[in-house]
Design an enzyme around this catalytic site. Structure first.
Site, PDB file in Angstrom:
ATOM      1  N   GLU A  40      67.146   1.094  29.172  1.00  0.00           N
ATOM      2  CA  GLU A  40      67.442   0.505  30.476  1.00  0.00           C
ATOM      3  C   GLU A  40      67.102   1.526  31.543  1.00  0.00           C
ATOM      4  OE1 GLU A  40      71.401  -0.613  33.163  1.00  0.00           O
ATOM      5  OE2 GLU A  40      71.503  -0.820  30.976  1.00  0.00           O
TER       6      GLU A  40
ATOM      7  N   GLU B 290      71.229   1.076  42.265  1.00  0.00           N
ATOM      8  CA  GLU B 290      72.577   0.812  41.763  1.00  0.00           C
ATOM      9  C   GLU B 290      73.593   1.645  42.533  1.00  0.00           C
ATOM     10  OE1 GLU B 290      74.729  -0.019  37.502  1.00  0.00           O
ATOM     11  OE2 GLU B 290      73.377   1.703  37.615  1.00  0.00           O
TER      12      GLU B 290
END
Length: 317
Positions: free
Chosen positions: A134, A139
């Site tokens: 990932e 974020e």
């Protein structure tokens, strides 16, 4: 003859170095074309958030998705008081229909979700998590700047302490099992890279470059004098060799990319609370009121600005 041979070899090497940073446009995603390139995932939140990911038809009926010219806006519900025993706040989780390995993706973002309890993300994820890896491009939580870009992998993947990047490492072990899923992160060295500060300048551009030997994340704020021309004015190709030092760099020095990263789908989502934003220490340190779940349940108007607006997504391969 020897001089000619050496000269020839040098020219070939230089040619390969330049071409290695040049990618051709594969997809120019704007407006309805942007939405058509993704599928809506009405699934349980993998991060245990106070969220209810809805279908596209529900999003359209509830006004959670809209298109204006080239712009696409994805938002969470901001009108409903939630029952503590009912589902979470309606929101979106989109997954790209296409998968990518070696590529560049440039996200032109006009606005990102903000608000206490919010946890927006743009990432690339393999189907077999964490074994196919990932990459978190955008974020953060609870309005707290700056942005955090991270890798999340299976065992035996670490990053060197010293790397050519402008960001600051928050950890070098990418193994989700040894880091409680925090992975190996890099904070962007720019407070305008996330949340209200990002929105105040009109957003900006995030880009990922993934190859078989490195992954790099770039950020440029709107109005920055350092935005490359092929980012600000997208065309048929990009040359990342002209982009300067990345915000985050993840080389394969101590991580075998061929065994830790598979084909990835792009994920765009917005959850609330959950494992990170709802962590009591993280939430209270952000200066947010009440506790996270109660706040999300009882204050729908606090999420009027909990939305992404994308000007475009350009993918090069």
């Amino acid at each position: 003859m020897l001089v000619r041979l050496v000269t020839s070899m040098v020219l070939v090497a230089l040619s390969k170095t330049v071409s290695a940073g040049t990618y051709s446009l594969a997809s120019n995603l704007v407006g309805e074309g942007f939405l058509n390139a993704f599928s809506w995932q009405a699934i349980a939140d993998p991060t245990n958030g106070r969220v209810n990911y809805v279908t596209e038809s529900t999003a359209q009926a509830d006004g959670l998705v809209s298109v204006s010219g080239n712009q696409v806006t994805l938002r969470a519900d901001s009108t409903t008081v939630l029952s503590s025993s009912g589902p979470g706040r309606n929101s979106f989780r989109l997954q790209s229909n296409a998968q990518y390995t070696t590529h560049v993706a440039v996200f032109d973002i006009a606005h990102m979700p903000q608000g206490c309890g919010t946890w927006p993300a743009i990432c690339e994820v393999g189907a077999n998590w964490p074994n196919e890896g990932e990459v978190d491009i955008v974020e953060g939580v609870d309005n707290q700047s700056p942005n955090l870009s991270s890798l999340h992998t299976s065992a035996n993947c670490t990053m060197p302490d010293s790397r050519s990047m402008t960001g600051t490492s928050t950890g070098t072990n990418c193994d989700v099992y040894e880091t409680n899923n925090s992975g190996c992160g890099v904070q962007t060295n720019d407070n305008n890279s996330f949340g209200p500060d990002f929105n105040a300048i009109g957003g900006g551009w995030y880009a990922i470059e993934r190859t078989s030997t490195f992954i790099k994340i770039y950020f440029w704020g709107r109005g920055s004098s350092s935005v490359p021309n092929d980012v600000q004015h997208p065309g048929t190709s990009v040359n990342t060799g002209n982009w300067g030092i990345p915000a985050a760099s993840f080389p394969d020095t101590d991580c075998n990319f061929s065994t830790h990263f598979g084909p990835h789908n792009i994920i765009i989502d917005l959850t609330f609370c959950g494992d990170w934003a709802g962590n009591s220490a993280v939430y209270s340190a952000s200066g947010c009121p009440s506790d996270c779940v109660d706040y999300v349940n009882q204050n729908p108007s606090a999420f009027v600005d909990a939305y992404f607006t994308f000007n475009s997504l350009n993918i090069y391969e």
